[in-house]
Design a protein around this motif. Structure first.
Motif, PDB file in Angstrom:
ATOM      1  N   GLY A 151       0.806  -1.228   0.000  1.00 14.25           N
ATOM      2  CA  GLY A 151       0.000   0.000   0.000  1.00 14.25           C
ATOM      3  C   GLY A 151       0.836   1.273   0.000  1.00 14.25           C
ATOM      4  N   VAL A 152       2.044   1.189  -0.562  1.00 15.36           N
ATOM      5  CA  VAL A 152       2.937   2.347  -0.567  1.00 15.36           C
ATOM      6  C   VAL A 152       2.843   3.074  -1.912  1.00 15.36           C
ATOM      7  CG1 VAL A 152       5.343   3.086  -0.445  1.00 15.36           C
ATOM      8  CG2 VAL A 152       4.517   1.262   1.058  1.00 15.36           C
ATOM      9  N   ASN A 153       2.523   4.342  -1.861  1.00 16.81           N
ATOM     10  CA  ASN A 153       2.436   5.134  -3.088  1.00 16.81           C
ATOM     11  C   ASN A 153       3.818   5.693  -3.448  1.00 16.81           C
ATOM     12  OD1 ASN A 153       0.882   6.197  -5.210  1.00 16.81           O
ATOM     13  ND2 ASN A 153       0.937   8.211  -4.234  1.00 16.81           N
ATOM     14  N   ILE A 154       4.075   5.775  -4.744  1.00 10.63           N
ATOM     15  CA  ILE A 154       5.398   6.223  -5.205  1.00 10.63           C
ATOM     16  C   ILE A 154       5.312   7.633  -5.765  1.00 10.63           C
ATOM     17  CG2 ILE A 154       7.227   5.764  -6.879  1.00 10.63           C
ATOM     18  CD1 ILE A 154       6.227   2.799  -6.778  1.00 10.63           C
ATOM     19  N   ASP A 155       6.281   8.435  -5.370  1.00 12.35           N
ATOM     20  CA  ASP A 155       6.282   9.834  -5.760  1.00 12.35           C
ATOM     21  C   ASP A 155       7.287  10.097  -6.897  1.00 12.35           C
ATOM     22  OD1 ASP A 155       5.856  12.477  -5.670  1.00 12.35           O
ATOM     23  OD2 ASP A 155       6.541  12.815  -3.614  1.00 12.35           O
ATOM     24  N   LEU A 156       8.526   9.650  -6.714  1.00 13.89           N
ATOM     25  CA  LEU A 156       9.545   9.781  -7.766  1.00 13.89           C
ATOM     26  C   LEU A 156      10.239   8.433  -7.935  1.00 13.89           C
ATOM     27  CD1 LEU A 156      11.549  12.980  -6.625  1.00 13.89           C
ATOM     28  CD2 LEU A 156       9.597  12.911  -8.158  1.00 13.89           C
ATOM     29  N   ILE A 157      10.800   8.218  -9.117  1.00 11.78           N
ATOM     30  CA  ILE A 157      11.560   6.980  -9.367  1.00 11.78           C
ATOM     31  C   ILE A 157      12.869   7.354 -10.052  1.00 11.78           C
ATOM     32  CG2 ILE A 157      11.580   4.748 -10.592  1.00 11.78           C
ATOM     33  CD1 ILE A 157       8.513   4.937 -10.757  1.00 11.78           C
ATOM     34  N   SER A 158      13.961   6.708  -9.668  1.00 13.08           N
ATOM     35  CA  SER A 158      15.174   6.845 -10.479  1.00 13.08           C
ATOM     36  C   SER A 158      15.911   5.510 -10.458  1.00 13.08           C
ATOM     37  CB  SER A 158      16.072   7.973  -9.966  1.00 13.08           C
ATOM     38  OG  SER A 158      16.872   7.516  -8.915  1.00 13.08           O
ATOM     39  N   THR A 159      16.715   5.285 -11.469  1.00 14.54           N
ATOM     40  CA  THR A 159      17.424   4.006 -11.538  1.00 14.54           C
ATOM     41  C   THR A 159      18.857   4.208 -11.993  1.00 14.54           C
ATOM     42  OG1 THR A 159      16.803   3.693 -13.845  1.00 14.54           O
ATOM     43  CG2 THR A 159      15.350   2.728 -12.211  1.00 14.54           C
ATOM     44  N   SER A 160      19.712   3.264 -11.641  1.00 17.05           N
ATOM     45  CA  SER A 160      21.023   3.154 -12.282  1.00 17.05           C
ATOM     46  C   SER A 160      21.081   1.705 -12.772  1.00 17.05           C
ATOM     47  CB  SER A 160      22.148   3.439 -11.283  1.00 17.05           C
ATOM     48  OG  SER A 160      22.454   2.275 -10.537  1.00 17.05           O
ATOM     49  N   GLU A 161      22.224   1.331 -13.304  1.00 20.45           N
ATOM     50  CA  GLU A 161      22.353  -0.058 -13.781  1.00 20.45           C
ATOM     51  C   GLU A 161      22.119  -1.067 -12.670  1.00 20.45           C
ATOM     52  OE1 GLU A 161      26.307  -0.454 -15.557  1.00 20.45           O
ATOM     53  OE2 GLU A 161      25.243  -1.825 -16.904  1.00 20.45           O
ATOM     54  N   ILE A 162      22.504  -0.715 -11.454  1.00 20.44           N
ATOM     55  CA  ILE A 162      22.449  -1.692 -10.367  1.00 20.44           C
ATOM     56  C   ILE A 162      21.607  -1.194  -9.185  1.00 20.44           C
ATOM     57  CG2 ILE A 162      24.670  -2.704 -11.021  1.00 20.44           C
ATOM     58  CD1 ILE A 162      25.864  -1.331  -8.520  1.00 20.44           C
ATOM     59  N   ARG A 163      20.693  -0.262  -9.449  1.00 22.41           N
ATOM     60  CA  ARG A 163      19.870   0.282  -8.363  1.00 22.41           C
ATOM     61  C   ARG A 163      18.529   0.774  -8.885  1.00 22.41           C
ATOM     62  NH1 ARG A 163      18.933   5.216  -7.631  1.00 22.41           N
ATOM     63  NH2 ARG A 163      20.707   5.854  -8.908  1.00 22.41           N
ATOM     64  N   ILE A 164      17.473   0.574  -8.080  1.00 23.98           N
ATOM     65  CA  ILE A 164      16.188   1.245  -8.320  1.00 23.98           C
ATOM     66  C   ILE A 164      15.872   2.017  -7.048  1.00 23.98           C
ATOM     67  CG2 ILE A 164      13.781   0.998  -9.039  1.00 23.98           C
ATOM     68  CD1 ILE A 164      14.265  -1.933  -9.523  1.00 23.98           C
ATOM     69  N   SER A 165      15.521   3.293  -7.179  1.00 23.90           N
ATOM     70  CA  SER A 165      15.145   4.087  -6.011  1.00 23.90           C
ATOM     71  C   SER A 165      13.773   4.694  -6.216  1.00 23.90           C
ATOM     72  CB  SER A 165      16.120   5.238  -5.792  1.00 23.90           C
ATOM     73  OG  SER A 165      17.430   4.763  -5.641  1.00 23.90           O
ATOM     74  N   VAL A 166      13.024   4.797  -5.120  1.00 26.44           N
ATOM     75  CA  VAL A 166      11.754   5.514  -5.162  1.00 26.44           C
ATOM     76  C   VAL A 166      11.684   6.459  -3.970  1.00 26.44           C
ATOM     77  CG1 VAL A 166      10.424   3.725  -6.349  1.00 26.44           C
ATOM     78  CG2 VAL A 166      10.558   3.695  -3.859  1.00 26.44           C
ATOM     79  N   VAL A 167      10.919   7.519  -4.162  1.00 20.02           N
ATOM     80  CA  VAL A 167      10.591   8.423  -3.054  1.00 20.02           C
ATOM     81  C   VAL A 167       9.150   8.142  -2.649  1.00 20.02           C
ATOM     82  CG1 VAL A 167      10.090  10.835  -2.505  1.00 20.02           C
ATOM     83  CG2 VAL A 167      12.261  10.228  -3.542  1.00 20.02           C
ATOM     84  N   THR A 168       8.937   8.002  -1.329  1.00 21.84           N
ATOM     85  CA  THR A 168       7.589   7.764  -0.804  1.00 21.84           C
ATOM     86  C   THR A 168       7.346   8.754   0.327  1.00 21.84           C
ATOM     87  OG1 THR A 168       8.275   6.294   0.978  1.00 21.84           O
ATOM     88  CG2 THR A 168       7.914   5.277  -1.168  1.00 21.84           C
ATOM     89  N   ARG A 169       6.169   8.666   0.967  1.00 22.96           N
ATOM     90  CA  ARG A 169       5.938   9.474   2.163  1.00 22.96           C
ATOM     91  C   ARG A 169       6.847   8.953   3.278  1.00 22.96           C
ATOM     92  NH1 ARG A 169       5.264  13.310   0.112  1.00 22.96           N
ATOM     93  NH2 ARG A 169       4.858  14.300   2.102  1.00 22.96           N
ATOM     94  N   ALA A 170       7.381   9.843   4.093  1.00 20.73           N
ATOM     95  CA  ALA A 170       8.315   9.453   5.149  1.00 20.73           C
ATOM     96  C   ALA A 170       7.699   8.449   6.123  1.00 20.73           C
ATOM     97  CB  ALA A 170       8.778  10.688   5.914  1.00 20.73           C
ATOM     98  N   ASP A 171       6.406   8.626   6.442  1.00 19.37           N
ATOM     99  CA  ASP A 171       5.813   7.756   7.468  1.00 19.37           C
ATOM    100  C   ASP A 171       5.581   6.333   6.967  1.00 19.37           C
ATOM    101  OD1 ASP A 171       3.806   8.472   5.779  1.00 19.37           O
ATOM    102  OD2 ASP A 171       2.434   9.217   7.312  1.00 19.37           O
ATOM    103  N   LEU A 172       5.705   6.101   5.667  1.00 25.02           N
ATOM    104  CA  LEU A 172       5.524   4.741   5.143  1.00 25.02           C
ATOM    105  C   LEU A 172       6.853   4.064   4.839  1.00 25.02           C
ATOM    106  CD1 LEU A 172       2.463   4.938   2.734  1.00 25.02           C
ATOM    107  CD2 LEU A 172       2.659   3.734   4.921  1.00 25.02           C
ATOM    108  N   LEU A 173       7.953   4.785   5.095  1.00 23.76           N
ATOM    109  CA  LEU A 173       9.250   4.289   4.642  1.00 23.76           C
ATOM    110  C   LEU A 173       9.630   2.949   5.292  1.00 23.76           C
ATOM    111  CD1 LEU A 173      11.619   4.909   2.802  1.00 23.76           C
ATOM    112  CD2 LEU A 173      12.673   6.188   4.655  1.00 23.76           C
ATOM    113  N   ASP A 174       9.476   2.834   6.591  1.00 22.84           N
ATOM    114  CA  ASP A 174       9.857   1.589   7.271  1.00 22.84           C
ATOM    115  C   ASP A 174       9.056   0.396   6.743  1.00 22.84           C
ATOM    116  OD1 ASP A 174      11.601   3.099   8.685  1.00 22.84           O
ATOM    117  OD2 ASP A 174      10.665   2.811  10.656  1.00 22.84           O
ATOM    118  N   THR A 175       7.751   0.605   6.571  1.00 17.22           N
ATOM    119  CA  THR A 175       6.890  -0.438   6.019  1.00 17.22           C
ATOM    120  C   THR A 175       7.402  -0.852   4.638  1.00 17.22           C
ATOM    121  OG1 THR A 175       5.069   0.691   7.075  1.00 17.22           O
ATOM    122  CG2 THR A 175       4.483  -0.950   5.409  1.00 17.22           C
TER     123      THR A 175
END
Ligand code: ASP
Ligand code: MG
Length: 428
Positions: free
Chosen positions: A379-403
């Motif tokens: 149930g985590v919504n994604i705000d931004l996405i970026s990738t490298s060859e060996i990484r995928i990153s997303v930005v989410t709301r801070a309070d959902l990060l641990d989940t």
């Protein structure tokens, strides 16, 4: 005789008992026939406490004075450790960063090393001393000012000294037994990584894994220096960060073959997001904006530009940067609002970033699907996405990060058998 550089983090020297324990370890290493250079951090949460104090006396403390304040923390540790070593029958001399020849540029709070001239450290070793060096600080030859190298920078002091002294190994002592597949304070079932390439470790550190300072990994890789991350509270073998893939093969051929697709999950809640609203959609505007940001010495991370809404000829550009650099970047942008011609600025510091890292991603399709599916199931919504060859990153709301971190960790079967022991520190 080997030359060993050991770096002890704040939780290892948090109190007098901790300092004596470290002193015993250092003396033992020296008596085993090694030359020992020790780099220390400030005791416990001292650096944070000093920063809190600074913000109590001033809204925006001058960067020069902040550096004067913060470097005091490491000086306390180095002198106390030298005394404890003397008390145990050893000989030690402590040095500030500038005495140890850590020459940096003049940018306060995030100075970069431009030269290391450790002749005083070398002399101290030649006379049979343990040399103790205050971490994360240096001096600029241009400004003659004392500088700091950014939070967590003592790791970089250690690696830079190790490279300059041609050390055999650089040991980074911390409050857990090594580098884990996720922050054990968030995922208690995280697994210890025995060996990791510096390429993957770089991505982990850049993605917010605080176990090692990013620039320390860059430095070690450039100089071909292995780093051993381990605990000062146990004698367990830690994690080896290896500069080249060849090393992996050298150590054990089986290890290279068994490399998992994914090394780990990193997270970061220290960034904020700036959105520049209504930027004229014409060539040169992104360059103008990022020129302004560069002028404010901000380190941009993720960048997203949308297509311009039909008819308006304007677009929105969002980017993330360290929260501590937010105010300065916003000031700089605001000052240039008329010349750039954007409509408004939005700042959001309630964000968290999650990254999945693994060299095996290159050759394994389906990793992104599994990643996004795990986030969606949680149930985590994604705000931004970026990738490298060996990484995928997303930005989410801070309070959902641990989940989100736990969900992704589990989806990639990274959980280990036992609960991780966190020996000390508050993880602050
Ligand atoms: N004491 C500094 C900090 O807390 C530097 C370090 O520990 O590496 O960031
Ligand atoms: Mg650290």
């Amino acid at each position: 005789m080997s030359l060993i550089v050991q770096k002890y983090g704040g939780s290892s020297v948090a109190d007098a008992a901790g300092i004596k324990r470290v002193a015993r370890r250092v003396v033992k290493t020296q008596r085993a026939g090694n030359e020992v250079v020790v780099v220390v951090s400030a005791m416990g949460d001292t650096t944070d406490e000093l920063l809190d104090l600074a913000s109590e006396v001033a809204g925006r403390p001058p960067a020069r004075e902040l550096d004067m304040l913060m470097t005091a923390g490491e000086r306390i540790s180095m002198a106390l450790l030298a005394m404890a070593i003397h008390d145990q029958g050893g000989v030690a001399q402590s040095f500030t960063g500038s005495q140890a020849g850590m020459i940096t540029d003049g940018i306060h709070g995030k100075a970069r090393i431009i030269d290391v001239d450790p002749h005083r450290v070398r002399t101290a070793l030649d006379k049979g001393n343990v040399a103790i060096v205050a971490g994360f600080q240096g001096m600029s030859r241009q400004t003659h000012e004392i500088t700091t190298m950014g939070r967590g920078g003592s790791d970089t002091t250690a690696v830079a000294l190790a490279a300059a002294l041609d050390a055999d190994v650089c040991e980074i002592y911390t409050d857990v037994d090594g580098v884990y597949t996720a922050d054990p304070r968030v995922v208690s079932s995280a697994r210890k990584i025995d060996r990791i390439s510096s390429e993957e470790m770089l991505e982990m550190a850049a993605s917010g894994a605080k176990i090692l300072h990013l620039r320390c990994v860059e430095y070690a890789r450039r100089f071909g220096l292995p780093i051993h991350v381990r605990s000062s509270f146990s004698d367990h073998e830690g994690t080896w960060v290896l500069p080249s893939p060849d090393d992996k093969i050298k150590i054990s051929e089986g290890v290279a073959l068994e490399q998992p697709i994914i090394s780990g999950v990193a997270h970061d809640r220290s960034e904020g997001k700036v959105t520049v609203v209504g930027v004229p959609d014409i060539p040169g505007k992104a360059a103008e904006i990022f020129g302004i940001i560069a002028g404010a010495h901000s380190n941009i991370d993720m960048i997203v530009q949308n297509i311009s809404t039909r008819g308006t000829g304007r677009t929105d550009i969002s980017f993330t940067l360290p929260m501590v650099e937010g105010a300065e970047a916003l000031d700089a942008l605001r000052a240039a609002q008329d010349s750039v011609g954007f409509d408004s600025l939005i700042y959001d510091d309630e964000i968290g970033k999650l990254s999945l890292i693994g060299a095996g991603m290159r050759s394994n399709p389906g990793v992104s699907y599994r990643f996004f599916k795990a986030l969606s199931d949680a149930g985590v919504n994604i705000d931004l996405i970026s990738t490298s060859e060996i990484r995928i990153s997303v930005v989410t709301r801070a309070d959902l990060l641990d989940t989100a971190v736990r969900a992704v960790h589990q989806a990639f079967d990274l959980d280990g058998q036992d609960e991780v022991t966190v020996y000390g520190g508050t993880g602050r």
